[in-house]
Design an enzyme around this catalytic site. Structure first.
Site, short mmCIF file in Angstrom:
data_model
loop_
_atom_site.label_atom_id
_atom_site.label_comp_id
_atom_site.label_asym_id
_atom_site.label_seq_id
_atom_site.Cartn_x
_atom_site.Cartn_y
_atom_site.Cartn_z
N ASP A 134 80.82 65.23 -26.07
CA ASP A 134 79.99 65.46 -27.40
C ASP A 134 79.34 66.98 -27.14
OD1 ASP A 134 80.36 62.37 -27.92
OD2 ASP A 134 79.86 63.46 -29.77
N ARG B 61 73.88 64.40 -37.82
CA ARG B 61 74.19 63.50 -36.42
C ARG B 61 73.48 64.82 -35.38
NH1 ARG B 61 79.02 60.18 -34.90
NH2 ARG B 61 77.57 59.25 -33.46
N LYS C 29 79.68 59.25 -25.29
CA LYS C 29 79.39 57.94 -25.86
C LYS C 29 78.81 57.21 -24.70
CE LYS C 29 79.67 56.53 -29.07
NZ LYS C 29 78.66 56.96 -30.06
O1 MRU Z 1 79.74 58.16 -32.23
P1 MRU Z 1 80.94 58.88 -32.14
O2 MRU Z 1 82.18 57.67 -32.42
O3 MRU Z 1 81.09 59.99 -33.05
O4 MRU Z 1 81.21 59.35 -30.54
C1 MRU Z 1 82.50 59.91 -30.36
C2 MRU Z 1 82.55 60.18 -28.82
O5 MRU Z 1 81.55 59.89 -27.99
C3 MRU Z 1 83.91 60.78 -28.25
O6 MRU Z 1 84.06 60.41 -27.20
C4 MRU Z 1 83.56 62.31 -28.33
O7 MRU Z 1 83.09 62.66 -29.44
C5 MRU Z 1 84.64 63.21 -28.20
S1 MRU Z 1 85.92 62.98 -29.38
C6 MRU Z 1 87.20 64.19 -29.03
#
Ligand code: MRU
Length: 356
Positions: free
Chosen positions: A244, A96, A255
């Protein structure tokens, strides 16, 4: 947080010949299932299909995946072991692209191997397992600190809106955006959380409501499109999301939908906060322009949760993340303290000496 029964989405079980135990997050909330991961290919797949997800948890998964990937190398061939390590890290990097924690954790693993160069395969392998476990344990400690620094923002009677899942499930334990809520709840404060369902994969609906409900926190699930209305109705006093990847100037990838929420919060005069550990900062990156944004399989929209939700032939655009400009962020809650206001100077003052 249910302290007597904490959520730990990823753990190493046993010694070097052990395995990784993962909460299979794609099945929640219908089913709570722990899966056993014994090889790097299964770990890559678990990251890719979001069985383990959330930036810090992805970093831990990559670190533990590295240990799985270098297992079984010839004990007498350190050069061969190093070649395999490079191969495994390159492979995990393709799982990812957006969460910088993945790259940060792999860098730490490589540095650990470098620091033990010449000591033989058995010793380097042992050190790598120790490093992966340290990454997990340090994340748990950072999340606890984020909770302490963020809790004063959650006052009695307030309404908090959050997006996606930045809770225990997304980290080693406790979470980032949800950590201040766990601490405020423990302190006896009464508050209400509005959880966006978070299309298309519903991390808010499936995971955040499950986590908060389990902890006894008052949570109301809303459709993503309801956020503006609850803000206008005066039900939201602050927004807290996770991250992220955060660039040096504070621009934050999170997200998809987070940017829209920040614009809405600004329009309604509501403070918008981001909570993240130092491992989520990408300080060599000047601003959010350079953040790679993952695009997901269109079938996640066309066949939402397995059902046909759009014609097979319709074209889709499905970025998994967006970038919120620093100008829309009131503060960033880190394990070192609150960065407020958010600027290149304040980020650097708080985190300038961060090393992988
Ligand atoms: O696609 P995901 O479920 O991995 O996305 C997660 C997010 O966007 C979270 O808000 C982010 O990783 C922060 S986790 C503490």
């Amino acid at each position: 947080m249910n302290e007597s029964n904490p959520i730990r989405p990823i753990e190493w079980v046993g010694g070097l010949d052990g395995h990784v135990a993962l909460i299979e997050q794609t099945l929640l909330p219908e089913k709570f299932k722990i899966i056993r991961v014994e090889d790097v290919e299964t770990m890559w797949d678990a990251i890719r299909r979001l069985a383990v997800r959330g930036a810090p948890a992805i970093g831990i998964a990559a670190a533990m995946g590295t240990v799985l990937g270098v297992r079984g190398c010839d004990e007498g061939d350190e050069a061969g072991f190093r070649r395999r390590l490079t191969e495994v890290c390159d492979y995990l990097r393709t799982s990812r692209p957006t969460a910088v924690n993945l790259f940060w954790a792999l860098e730490r693993m490589v540095k650990c191997a470098d620091d033990h160069r010449g000591r033989g395969v058995a010793e380097i392998s042992k050190a790598l397992l120790g490093e992966a476990q340290a990454i997990r344990d340090e994340d748990a400690a950072m999340c606890r600190k984020i909770g302490e620094h963020g809790a004063p923002l959650i006052t009695d009677g307030c309404g908090v809106l959050t997006h996606c899942n930045a809770g225990a499930l997304a980290t080693a334990e406790y979470g980032t955006a949800l950590a201040p809520m766990y601490v405020a709840h423990k302190l006896g404060r009464a508050f209400r959380v509005y959880a966006d369902e978070t299309r298309p994969l519903l991390q808010g609906a499936r995971l955040t409501t499950w986590e908060l409900g389990r902890a006894g926190i008052d949570v109301i699930l809303i459709c993503d499109s309801t956020a503006a209305v609850v803000m206008r109705e005066g039900k939201v006093d602050l927004v807290i999301t996770g991250a992220d990847r955060i660039a040096a100037n504070g621009d934050t990838a999170n997200k998809i939908g987070t940017y829209g929420l920040a614009v809405l919060a600004d329009a309604h005069g509501i403070p918008f906060y981001v909570a993240a550990p130092s491992s989520t900062f990408d300080l060599p990156l000047a601003d959010g322009e350079g953040i790679p944004i993952e695009e997901r399989d269109p079938d996640e929209i066309r066949r939402g949760m397995g059902r046909q939700t759009a014609p097979d032939e319709v074209s889709c655009y499905s970025p998994a993340f967006d970038v919120t400009p620093a100008s829309l962020i009131r503060g960033i809650i880190t394990e070192r303290g609150l960065i407020e206001p958010v600027s290149g100077a304040s980020v650097s003052a708080m985190l300038g000496n961060c090393e992988p």
